[in-house]
Structure formats: structure tokens, C-alpha cells
Design an enzyme around this catalytic site. Structure first.
Site, short mmCIF file in Angstrom:
data_model
loop_
_atom_site.label_atom_id
_atom_site.label_comp_id
_atom_site.label_asym_id
_atom_site.label_seq_id
_atom_site.Cartn_x
_atom_site.Cartn_y
_atom_site.Cartn_z
N SER A 163 0.95 -0.84 0.16
CA SER A 163 0.12 -0.26 -0.33
C SER A 163 1.10 1.20 -0.31
O SER A 163 1.81 0.69 0.38
CB SER A 163 -0.74 0.54 1.22
OG SER A 163 -0.29 0.24 2.11
N HIS A 166 1.99 1.58 3.57
CA HIS A 166 3.58 1.10 3.80
C HIS A 166 4.59 1.62 3.28
O HIS A 166 5.77 1.65 3.64
CB HIS A 166 2.86 -0.54 3.63
CG HIS A 166 2.13 -0.80 4.32
ND1 HIS A 166 1.33 -1.98 3.74
CD2 HIS A 166 1.88 -0.87 5.74
CE1 HIS A 166 0.55 -2.16 5.06
NE2 HIS A 166 1.29 -2.16 6.00
N GLU A 167 4.49 1.43 1.49
CA GLU A 167 5.48 2.38 1.23
C GLU A 167 6.27 3.42 1.64
O GLU A 167 7.66 3.15 1.99
CB GLU A 167 5.54 2.46 -0.23
CG GLU A 167 6.77 2.69 -1.03
CD GLU A 167 6.56 2.86 -2.56
OE1 GLU A 167 6.65 3.21 -3.23
OE2 GLU A 167 4.99 2.81 -2.96
N GLY A 168 5.40 4.57 2.37
CA GLY A 168 6.27 5.63 2.57
C GLY A 168 6.96 5.33 3.94
O GLY A 168 7.95 5.03 4.68
N GLY A 171 10.06 2.93 3.76
CA GLY A 171 11.47 4.02 3.95
C GLY A 171 11.94 4.74 4.77
O GLY A 171 12.79 5.38 4.86
#
Length: 498
Positions: A163, A166-168, A171
Site C-alpha cells: 500500500s 506501507h511504502e512511505g 522508507g
């Protein structure tokens, strides 16, 4: 009588030396077990992005699996071809394309370690777009790549779509992990955590989406923009927001689609391309992009090409890029970025990576320049002719990104300044970086750390203090051994013969 007494003293001293020496040997063996290099463990993550796929191989000492700052990057391999979403009609090919990089990574891992090496594939915005458009095609691609990776000697664990949140969040974890901001070992022998204001925010610009993640000063009022987790004994609540269709590639597609209705004979006069630039571009990507409204009225079918002619007008370019955002939706709202999205004021230092870094690196804007300098540099660059740009970038005439640096530079300025709200003061807190200590910044490291449980909820054991005490005890017993031996020698040499 003197001889017997002398023998007794010698026996006592040599016995003490033997005991102390044996104790020292045991302690040194224990210390060696603590301090000698441990076996190495490995982990692999495929980053299946919208425009390409990369494989990251990580390694770490086995005895420090739950410590901080010990994972390093051993390899990054670029998979040939586009992102896996491009293989919607031939999913088996997506799996086959992964094999060369997988073989290259496995060659660096001892064969005995292959079955113990976790392998993951995470897909991002390109697959999120395909999933919205055609879920069965997205599922087919994931099934194909999972089948291909399941046949490898590595321990394949999962292939899925991340999602945007989640990617953010991953990171952000990656960035602070490699910077050792989550936890540090102090000279007093204790683990310490960085204060919230020193934790580093993460700015990611991919091909199809962009993410911003940071710890705000006040509470996060929108639950959908909040990610909470506990790492190394500390609880974190971060603001994270992902904007689909605002990545570099989709931005360029949307920008071209916006200019197309005003064109004649499929010739687009583009203000963000340099004067003298002219190239043919297929119309099909515009028609197939989920980020381009279907009712835009793009005219002829996908078999046609567009002719894009550069105008080199930075003012018109800035205006066209601003129209990609809905800023009016935030005019009467507090803590709002664009498109009606909630965002608290930015806070603390930030690392900007991926296309943020690549674009500003080309423009020589990664060395702490001010917002005014960045703005002036981008506008000046956009005014150059295409011949000037090529002449000033020797060897890069065939670089597919070269024509788009003006557009992307202007877009980054608009996104960071007008969208996220960075100003003259907070801009100086942004570092445009690709790596930290040889490790690429991105979501993949945080993703692997999370799925392998390598970041515990509580702080790790203080093994350094233990090893230090072992060495201290060893030195003490070694000194006692030396004293006992020297004492025995002195008795032998100077004791009077009775």
C-alpha cells in the site's frame, strides 16, 4: 627444613599460576566467541516499481541480528525491461526476467546459506494502478513471479503489492535505520533513542507515486494518515501520505495529456521541453494510463504518434504543472496539502531520494542550496535550448531522462514548496541523497527488516558491555598468573639454601 619450606612455596605459587592461567584461557575463549567475526546472514528484496525492477541483497552478522545499524547492502541488480505491470498480457515473462539478477545475487551467498536466505518481492504504485484497472491481471502477474521465485534455492517468503502507506512507512524506517537514529549505543553502556525532532523525514518520488513521511510536532488528526509502531523499546507515530499518479512518469503523462487537446494535427507545443527539441511519442500510454481521465477527449486511437515540440517557457511550464494539483481544495482548510489531503506542518530534517535525488543531482542542487537558488537554477535550465542542454551534458545525448529534467525539476519545486509546504527556512533541512554508508535509501530495507522481525519491539541486549567485562576479567587473571610465575622464579633464585 628450609628446602621443604621452599618446595612448599614453589608448589603454592605454581598452583596459583596454573589456576589463574586456566581461568584466563577460559575467559579468552569466551571473549573470542563474542568478538571474533560471526557468520554472515543474507536477505533479498525485489523492488518491483512502476518503470523498472531492482533486486537488493543485504547482509549482516548473525550474532547481531537484532542490533541496529548492522545491515549493509551487498548488491543492487537492475532487472532488464520495464516494471512487472507491463507484462499484464504475458505474466510468465515477468517471472523469467527476474532470474538473471537472482542468479547474480545467489552467487554472492554461500551455497549452504541459500535455503536460509529470505527472498521477498514487493510491488508498488505501478501494480497498484494495474490492480485498480484490472485486478485479475495484477493477480496473474503476482502468481507468475511467485511461481518463478518459489523455484529458486532461496527461502522465498512472499510476493505482494505494498500500500502507499506501507511504502512511505518502510522508507522512513529504512532512512532512520541506516542513519542510526532509531537507537544508539552510548559510552555509558546504555541504548539511547533520538528525540522526535531529530528523526529524519522521508520524501520518495517514484514513477507512479510520491510519498511523504515524518513525525509531526502535534497529534495526527487523520487516522488514515497515521502509522504507529514500536521499535527498539520506543513507540513511534508518523504521518505518512502517498499520492498515486503523482510519480515522475505519471506526472509527465498527465502533463502531456493536459496539453494535447489544444494541439493541432497531433503536434504538441510543450512549454517544459527546451526550444529546438522535437520527438515523436506514442499516444497509447496516454490512452492506457489510469491517471489520465477517460473523458479528456484525446482524439485518435492508440496507433497514432504525437509530435512533441519544445517551447522552453518556464513560466508557462510552471503554470501547466500547477494545474496538475488541486490547490483550491485546501484554501479554507488548516493542515492541508493539495487535493484536499490532510497534512500537518513539516518538521525536522528530511532525506529526499529516488527521482528527487536523480533530478536534483543532474541539476547540481544536492549540496544544501537555498530554495531561491533551486528555483533560479531550474528556471534558468528550462530556458536553455536543446542544443545547449546536449552540449553541457556530454555523453548523455541518448539519456532517456535528459529531455524531462526541466519538467521534473519544476514539478519537484511545485510539489515540495506549494504542495508539502516547505519554505525558505524548512527547505534547508532537506538533503537530496541516494545512499547512506553505501546503502541505497528506499522502502526495501525497512520492508525486509519488518518481515524478518529484525527490529525488535524492545531494545537489544547490551552485549558490548558484557564483552568488555570479559576482557577486563581476562586481563586481571593474566596479571595474577604473571605475578605467580615471577614469584616462583624469585623463590627459586633468591631463597637461601638452608
Amino acid at each position: 627444613m628450609g628446602m621443604a619450606r621452599k618446595k612448599g612455596v614453589l608448589a603454592a605459587l605454581l598452583g596459583a599460576a596454573a589456576i589463574a592461567g586456566l581461568t584466563t584461557l577460559i575467559l579468552l575463549v569466551q571473549a573470542t566467541r563474542v568478538l571474533l567475526p560471526a557468520d554472515t546472514k543474507f536477505g533479498m528484496v525485489f523492488d518491483a516499481g512502476s518503470s523498472h525492477t531492482s533486486l537488493y541483497l543485504y547482509r549482516w552478522p548473525a550474532d547481531k541480528e537484532n542490533d541496529t545499524g548492522v545491515v549493509s547492502q551487498a548488491l543492487v541488480c537492475e532487472v532488464e525491461g520495464p516494471g512487472i505491470a507491463a507484462y499484464a498480457s504475458r505474466p510468465a515473462e515477468a517471472g523469467a526476467k527476474l532470474q538473471p539478477c537472482l542468479r547474480e545475487a545467489l552467487a554472492l551467498v554461500p551455497e549452504a546459506q541459500h535455503p536460509k536466505t529470505p527472498l521477498f518481492l514487493g510491488a508498488t504504485a505501478g501494480m497498484r494502478l494495474l490492480e485498480q484497472k484490472n485486478r485479475s491481471q495484477a493477480d496473474g502477474i503476482l502468481a507468475a513471479v511467485a511461481q518463478a521465485l518459489r523455484g529458486s534455492p532461496a527461502d522465498f517468503r512472499a510476493a505482494g503489492i505494498l500500500s502507499g502507506a506501507h511504502e512511505g512507512a518502510f522508507g522512513w524506517i529504512s532512512t532512520n535505520y541506516v542513519l542510526e537514529q532509531l537507537i544508539k549505543y552510548s559510552f555509558s553502556g546504555e541504548w539511547t533513542h533520538s528525540p522526535a525532532e531529530k528523526l529524519v523525514g522521508a520524501l520518495d518520488l517514484g514513477g507512479a507515486s510520491t510519498q511523504i513521511t515524518f513525525v509531526p510536532e502535534g497529534p495526527i488528526l487523520d487516522a488514515s494518515s497515521r502509522a504507529s509502531f514500536r521499535l527498539y523499546g520506543a513507540s513511534y507515530s508518523v504521518y505518512t501520505r502517498s499520492y498515486l499518479c503523482f510519480g515522475r512518469d505519471q506526472m509527465l503523462t498527465r502533463l502531456l495529456a493536459q496539453l494535447l487537446p489544444a494541439s493541432r494535427d497531433l503536434v504538441v507545443e510543450h512549454p517544459c521541453y527546451h526550444r529546438g527539441y522535437q520527438a515523436a511519442q506514442p499516444l497509447q500510454p496516454l490512452l492506457e494510463s489510469p491517471c489520465v481521465p477517460a473523458d479528456l477527449g484525446l482524439g485518435p486511437g492508440p496507433g497514432h504518434n504525437l509530435t512533441v515540440k519544445g517551447v522552453g517557457d518556464p513560466q508557462a511550464c510552471a503554470g501547466a504543472i500547477r494545474r496538475l494539483f488541486n490547490f483550491s481544495s485546501c484554501e479554507n482548510q488548516k493542515d492541508c496539502a493539495f487535493d484536499g489531503a490532510y497534512q500537518p506542518p513539516v518538521r525536522g530534517p528530511f532525506y529526499a531520494f529516488s527521482s528527487f535525488y536523480y533530478t536534483f543531482s543532474f541539476l547540481n542542487l544536492t549540496s544544501g542550496q537555498s530554495l531561491d537558488t533551486a528555483n533560479t537554477t531550474v528556471w534558468t535550465f528550462c530556458q536553455k535550448t536543446w542544443e545547449q542542454v546536449k552540449a553541457e551534458a556530454p555523453g548523455q545525448e541518448q539519456d532517456k531522462f535528459l529531455p524531462g529534467y526541466c519538467s521534473t525539476g519544476m514539478y519537484i519545486l511545485t510539489l515540495l514548496r506549494d504542495g508539502y509546504g516547505f519554505n525558505q527556512d524548512t527547505w534547508s533541512g532537506i538533503e537530496f541523497r541516494k545512499q547512506v554508508s553505501g546503502t541505497d535509501i528506499g522502502w526495501t530495507l525497512g520492508y525486509m527488516l519488518n518481515l524478518t522481525n529484525m527490529i525488535p519491539e524492545e531494545a537489544p541486549a547490551q552485549r558490548r558491555a558484557q564483552s568488555c567485562s570479559v576482557w577486563t576479567a581476562s586481563v586481571v587473571f593474566a596479571a595474577l598468573t604473571l605475578v605467580a610465575v615471577l614469584g616462583a622464579a624469585a623463590v627459586q633464585l633468591f631463597w637461601p639454601w638452608g
